[in-house]
Design a protein around this motif. Structure first.
Motif, PDB file in Angstrom:
ATOM      1  N   ILE A 127      31.299   3.498 -42.994  1.00  0.00           N
ATOM      2  CA  ILE A 127      30.316   4.450 -42.478  1.00  0.00           C
ATOM      3  C   ILE A 127      29.618   3.951 -41.204  1.00  0.00           C
ATOM      4  O   ILE A 127      29.297   4.732 -40.309  1.00  0.00           O
ATOM      5  CB  ILE A 127      29.289   4.808 -43.583  1.00  0.00           C
ATOM      6  N   GLY A 128      29.410   2.644 -41.103  1.00  0.00           N
ATOM      7  CA  GLY A 128      28.746   2.087 -39.918  1.00  0.00           C
ATOM      8  C   GLY A 128      29.544   2.356 -38.653  1.00  0.00           C
ATOM      9  O   GLY A 128      28.996   2.754 -37.619  1.00  0.00           O
ATOM     10  N   SER A 129      30.853   2.174 -38.736  1.00  0.00           N
ATOM     11  CA  SER A 129      31.702   2.452 -37.576  1.00  0.00           C
ATOM     12  C   SER A 129      31.754   3.952 -37.301  1.00  0.00           C
ATOM     13  O   SER A 129      31.649   4.386 -36.158  1.00  0.00           O
ATOM     14  CB  SER A 129      33.116   1.928 -37.815  1.00  0.00           C
ATOM     15  N   LEU A 130      31.932   4.738 -38.361  1.00  0.00           N
ATOM     16  CA  LEU A 130      32.045   6.187 -38.171  1.00  0.00           C
ATOM     17  C   LEU A 130      30.791   6.732 -37.477  1.00  0.00           C
ATOM     18  O   LEU A 130      30.881   7.507 -36.529  1.00  0.00           O
ATOM     19  CB  LEU A 130      32.245   6.889 -39.521  1.00  0.00           C
ATOM     20  N   ASN A 131      29.622   6.291 -37.937  1.00  0.00           N
ATOM     21  CA  ASN A 131      28.384   6.784 -37.333  1.00  0.00           C
ATOM     22  C   ASN A 131      28.235   6.318 -35.885  1.00  0.00           C
ATOM     23  O   ASN A 131      27.704   7.043 -35.048  1.00  0.00           O
ATOM     24  CB  ASN A 131      27.173   6.349 -38.160  1.00  0.00           C
ATOM     25  N   SER A 132      28.683   5.101 -35.604  1.00  0.00           N
ATOM     26  CA  SER A 132      28.631   4.606 -34.234  1.00  0.00           C
ATOM     27  C   SER A 132      29.530   5.464 -33.334  1.00  0.00           C
ATOM     28  O   SER A 132      29.128   5.862 -32.236  1.00  0.00           O
ATOM     29  CB  SER A 132      29.059   3.139 -34.212  1.00  0.00           C
ATOM     30  N   PHE A 133      30.735   5.782 -33.815  1.00  0.00           N
ATOM     31  CA  PHE A 133      31.643   6.643 -33.043  1.00  0.00           C
ATOM     32  C   PHE A 133      31.016   8.028 -32.849  1.00  0.00           C
ATOM     33  O   PHE A 133      31.072   8.603 -31.767  1.00  0.00           O
ATOM     34  CB  PHE A 133      32.989   6.818 -33.777  1.00  0.00           C
ATOM     35  N   ARG A 134      30.448   8.554 -33.934  1.00  0.00           N
ATOM     36  CA  ARG A 134      29.862   9.901 -33.867  1.00  0.00           C
ATOM     37  C   ARG A 134      28.730   9.940 -32.839  1.00  0.00           C
ATOM     38  O   ARG A 134      28.627  10.868 -32.044  1.00  0.00           O
ATOM     39  CB  ARG A 134      29.307  10.296 -35.239  1.00  0.00           C
ATOM     40  N   SER A 135      27.878   8.899 -32.858  1.00  0.00           N
ATOM     41  CA  SER A 135      26.743   8.950 -31.940  1.00  0.00           C
ATOM     42  C   SER A 135      27.199   8.743 -30.500  1.00  0.00           C
ATOM     43  O   SER A 135      26.453   9.015 -29.569  1.00  0.00           O
ATOM     44  CB  SER A 135      25.665   7.945 -32.346  1.00  0.00           C
ATOM     45  N   ALA A 136      28.428   8.266 -30.303  1.00  0.00           N
ATOM     46  CA  ALA A 136      28.980   8.170 -28.946  1.00  0.00           C
ATOM     47  C   ALA A 136      29.640   9.473 -28.528  1.00  0.00           C
ATOM     48  O   ALA A 136      30.178   9.573 -27.429  1.00  0.00           O
ATOM     49  CB  ALA A 136      29.977   7.026 -28.867  1.00  0.00           C
ATOM     50  N   GLY A 137      29.624  10.458 -29.421  1.00  0.00           N
ATOM     51  CA  GLY A 137      30.212  11.750 -29.077  1.00  0.00           C
ATOM     52  C   GLY A 137      31.717  11.813 -29.266  1.00  0.00           C
ATOM     53  O   GLY A 137      32.369  12.744 -28.793  1.00  0.00           O
ATOM     54  N   ALA A 138      32.301  10.809 -29.954  1.00  0.00           N
ATOM     55  CA  ALA A 138      33.741  10.839 -30.198  1.00  0.00           C
ATOM     56  C   ALA A 138      34.056  11.862 -31.299  1.00  0.00           C
ATOM     57  O   ALA A 138      33.226  12.160 -32.142  1.00  0.00           O
ATOM     58  CB  ALA A 138      34.243   9.457 -30.602  1.00  0.00           C
TER      59      ALA A 138
END
Lengths: 390, 390
Positions: A127-138
């Motif tokens: 989840i930590g990676s997924l949220n980081s990607f999401r907040s980058a707009g990926a």
């Protein structure tokens, strides 16, 4: 004042899952929901004595500004170890020290992805990676996990049909949250597909050293003759997570961009943790310490699996990890998973609803994650007993 | 493999200035180009003994994962100190610990600015922040500096005419690179304009404690009854930069978004530096230590100014900072500044061409930055002597 946030951050809302976790984070709760390494694996005494030596012998190196790439002796010893123990790293690769593996993952996304670009992920994933990607707009594209790694046909389908795929994000060993290890055959197949479609692989390997069963499987980075793999490693599970220390081994060109991006984020990683890790790798019984950690997690995972077999209804199935910190339970299809997690929390046992780890969190999910590294042995037995009554 | 980077990072090119700096970074070069605190200001002995105590008494807190907001006792003591000593922080404010002030600046930009949004900056300003803003895709708008802070008329003009202004970035005390301190009158005028145009102020105050001349001037944050100011502080100049430790005091809503953004970057700031800073603030003679640092920089700045007066042609003018680490020299209009810097480097003295700090680096510039905290006293005299011959 009305605060107007950037589009990416304005949209982020606190999730239901976070609320469940909050409700179950009290003092007397059994923490199967956590992801903390077992406290007894920290080489606290060695850290104390190394720190003392560093601050006596070389206080300026520990206290003054350092360079963004990281403490040179640590970079050298890491490159050597990755090459000798894992056959990872070629002439064209470079290594950068980061402030925890999370930063390596975030930097990779930052330097490679524009908003709207796709990242293919295992589903479920960390989840930590997924949220980081999401907040980058990926844009995240999930490929379902199977007992030996993600579904190769669906991966190829995604690579073929999705636009602007920039990264393929994988945790091949003892995956968080499932505990699944991707087979060598699938690792090779994944590498071939990445080569065929010209997509970089982001290989996240925080648990790689924590194998307590079976034979080591080569990292995808060890197959990487073409410069396709960005490999992220961590000291969190073998030394201490509070030090926030990780590293990225990747094609030099990618590392150069990461250096620029990291400069704008935190200039460089804290020096004392870096000097400490260097001593840990060169003056400590590193191999012996890894053995000790493996033994702790072997014991704890066995205890949890034995308890699950003893106390849980046999309709509930679960993975049998060969390493790492997590296992993954599936409820029968007719049991409402969120309700199960809520009731467990009400009885004082915190688990993480599987939904938290899905790429599409609206997808149906009947699974939850259990962690065995954080709870004590007594809590493991007691907690599984309670789960058996829910 | 052809690596395709994100638009923001693909465009970044190594600058001419960086090349000049590289050329002058050798062993025997006098480092007027640096920005490192003087080594003698590090309380190394105290750091050693505090570290020892922490790792004896509370190793788990130092080594286990922490929360993203930061170590709670440190947050509390910082909030209290900011309120009591600086009248900074209201009910609606919150504080987050960050991995160096640079991270606070980057997070502010990340949660508030979309690509193309404008950030108004002093021109010249701190290159680390400017590059961080640039790599986030922000549009920088420069307002010229005057001896008492930026030009207020041009600031209002920019606020009136620029589209999507999201932040006003300022270093009001002992600015990097100019050494200029913004007057109280201008601080009030800037705050009023920010209120009038509904723009948040990002107040960067890494040198605030380093006043060695004149009377303290209240921070802009101390004027902030309306929740307009994001205040960024640092331990780099009063404790140690290698620890990578800073903090942000800002409206709670902004801090909440920063917490989410930081989680995706490095999860939390390294714990040992946080525990150390807490002891430093509560068990050390903090005030006495600040006095000592001020004394060091008072002496070094005087030495540099005296040397400049003695050895430099009187056509070269320079600022007389009341604190901080830098001063700013202006060559006569007919002297080519870049050529001057190159010749200085050839003679073994590194200075930073002023162009590096401009918002529009194509603008003409006849200035360069001198740092007096990094070189030894002997190097200061010797280096200025050499500059006098260029």
């Amino acid at each position: 004042m009305d605060y107007v946030f950037s589009n990416r951050f304005a949209a982020l809302q606190p999730s239901i899952i976070r609320e469940i976790l909050k409700a179950s984070s009290g003092q007397n709760v059994i923490p199967f929901s956590a992801g903390n390494p077992a406290v007894e694996t920290f080489p606290a005494q060695a850290i104390r004595s190394f720190t003392q030596t560093i601050l006596e012998e070389n206080p300026v190196a520990a206290l003054q500004y350092g360079i963004t790439e990281g403490y040179e002796p640590l970079r050298q010893v890491l490159k050597k170890q990755l090459q000798e123990s894992h056959n990872a790293g070629r002439e064209s690769d470079e290594l950068i020290i980061v402030s925890g593996a999370q930063q390596g993952i975030e930097l990779a996304c930052k330097v490679l992805c524009n908003e709207g670009d796709a990242i293919i992920c295992e589903s479920p994933s960390f989840i930590g990676s997924l949220n980081s990607f999401r907040s980058a707009g990926a844009r995240l594209v999930g490929v379902p996990m199977e007992p030996d790694g993600l579904n190769i046909e669906q991966l190829e389908h995604a690579l073929k049909t999705e636009k602007n795929v920039k990264l393929l994000y994988l945790i091949p060993s003892f995956q968080n949250p499932t505990g699944i290890t991707t087979s060598l055959e699938k690792r090779k197949a994944i590498y071939e597909l990445a080569r065929k479609y010209g997509v970089l692989i982001l290989e996240d390997n925080p648990y790689g050293e924590l194998r307590f069963k079976g034979e080591d499987i080569p990292t995808i980075k060890s197959l990487d003759d073409e410069g396709l793999v960005i490999y992220v490693g961590s000291f969190s599970k073998i030394l201490s997570p509070g030090l926030r220390l990780g590293f990225v081994l990747a094609p030099s060109e990618v590392v150069q961009k990461m250096v620029v991006a990291k400069q704008g984020e935190d200039v460089h990683t804290a020096m004392l943790p870096q000097l400490l890790a260097y001593k840990f790798m060169t003056e400590y019984d590193y191999e012996g310490h890894i053995k000790l950690i493996r033994e702790v997690y072997r014991r704890k995972s066995e205890l949890m699996i034995n308890s699950l077999e003893q106390y849980m209804d046999s309709s509930i199935t679960f993975t049998h990890p060969d390493g790492g910190l997590f296992l993954w339970c599936d409820l029968p299809a007719d049991r409402p998973m969120l309700e199960y997690c809520k009731q467990a929390a009400a009885k004082g046992v915190a688990v993480v609803p599987g939904t938290a780890f899905l790429i599409d969190t609206q997808e149906p999910c009947n699974s939850f994650r259990l962690n065995y590294s954080t709870p004590s042995d007594e809590q493991i037995v007691e907690g599984i007993k309670i789960l058996g009554t829910v």
